[in-house]
Scaffold this active site. Structure first.
Site, short mmCIF file in Angstrom:
data_model
loop_
_atom_site.label_atom_id
_atom_site.label_comp_id
_atom_site.label_asym_id
_atom_site.label_seq_id
_atom_site.Cartn_x
_atom_site.Cartn_y
_atom_site.Cartn_z
N SER A 179 0.83 -1.21 0.00
CA SER A 179 0.00 0.00 0.00
C SER A 179 0.86 1.26 0.00
O SER A 179 1.99 1.27 0.51
CB SER A 179 -0.95 0.01 1.20
OG SER A 179 -1.46 1.28 1.48
N TYR A 190 -2.61 0.22 10.61
CA TYR A 190 -2.43 -0.08 9.19
C TYR A 190 -1.14 0.55 8.69
O TYR A 190 -0.31 -0.12 8.06
CB TYR A 190 -3.63 0.46 8.41
CG TYR A 190 -3.65 0.12 6.94
CD1 TYR A 190 -4.17 -1.09 6.50
CD2 TYR A 190 -3.18 1.02 5.99
CE1 TYR A 190 -4.20 -1.40 5.15
CE2 TYR A 190 -3.22 0.72 4.64
CZ TYR A 190 -3.73 -0.50 4.22
OH TYR A 190 -3.76 -0.80 2.88
N LYS A 208 2.18 -1.56 7.51
CA LYS A 208 2.55 -1.46 6.10
C LYS A 208 3.97 -0.92 5.94
O LYS A 208 4.70 -1.33 5.03
CB LYS A 208 1.54 -0.61 5.34
CG LYS A 208 0.17 -1.26 5.17
CD LYS A 208 0.23 -2.55 4.37
CE LYS A 208 -1.15 -3.06 4.02
NZ LYS A 208 -1.09 -4.30 3.19
#
Length: 270
Positions: free
Chosen positions: A138, A151, A155
């Protein structure tokens, strides 16, 4: 790497970007195994191109080991493993407000699943002098995701682990890429693939898959379906304080206009 006559595994492959990559890899001539927590959905997706679908919980190392063993028994050594499974849980209020279970789940899916895959595959790949580890990271892995610290942190860790793999094993013949898209028309955002045409900046899963195949052919470490991410990352690197202030301004605008940092609403403003 060119995918013709290669054996590939895609986790989180039943829907969204994973399904699009699985179909695209098969169209390139690869033997593709679709792995997903939802085994029935994995089999249904694989059936559309004559592949194999298997149930797999990527947070369990034994599941990934079994996935590799079953694939190799059917198709031979794994040439490419795509660690695509992911999730976004958000945060209730402040940046540390998500519970331990959510942080642990994000870490297990976004980082440890990649570690488990590498453990299962690297010995054989090193012996053969070839192999490809393709990991979904991402744009949040290079920048940040407003409203979801777990998140973003995991990531970033995924990108760092991929860098370690590339540094340590590049001269063993192992290739590594991380995929860093921004917003894609998937169930994660509440969209079907066809919705991408109606939203500027929102890519379809098939468009992402096309970029991934191009990146694999070039063996690029960073695969950026949204090219502007490179510019944003350069801005961040050149002046981190200025970038942070720009992100604070963006967050304030999102909250003012959307009233929430929920991903499904926030992305429509960006």
């Amino acid at each position: 790497m060119h995918l013709n006559d290669k054996t590939a595994i895609v986790t989180g492959g039943a829907r969204g970007i994973g399904a699009a990559m699985a179909r695209r890899f098969a169209a390139e001539g690869a033997r593709v195994v679709v792995a997903d927590l939802d085994g029935a959905a994995a089999r249904a997706t694989a059936a559309t191109f004559g592949g194999m679908g298997l149930a797999c919980d990527v947070t369990k190392e034994s599941d990934i080991q079994q996935l590799v063993q079953t694939t190799e028994a059917e198709y031979g050594p794994v040439d490419l493993f795509c660690s695509n499974a992911g999730l976004a849980l958000g945060e209730p209020t402040h940046a540390a407000s998500a519970g331990n279970a959510d942080w642990t789940r994000a870490w297990e899916v976004h980082v440890m699943a990649h570690v488990y895959a590498a453990r299962a595959l690297l010995p054989g790949m090193i012996d053969r002098g070839s192999g490809y580890l393709l990991q979904m990271a991402s744009a949040a892995g290079l920048l940040n995701q407003i409203g979801d610290a777990a998140y973003s942190a995991t990531k970033h860790a995924a990108v760092s682990f991929a860098e370690s793999l590339a540094i340590t094993h590049g001269r063993d013949g192992i290739r590594v890429s991380v995929i860093c898209p921004q917003y894609v028309a998937t169930p994660l955002l509440g969209y079907d693939a066809a919705d991408a045409a109606d939203h500027p900046g929102l890519l379809s899963p098939d468009a992402v898959a096309d970029t991934v195949v191009e990146g694999i052919a070039r063996e690029s470490f960073l695969i950026l379906p949204h090219p502007e991410v490179a510019r944003f990352a350069a801005f961040r690197s050149a002046d981190h304080d200025k970038w942070l202030e720009a992100m604070r301004t963006l967050r304030a605008r999102v909250l003012d206009e959307a009233g929430t940092a929920d991903l499904r609403k926030m992305h429509t403003l960006l």
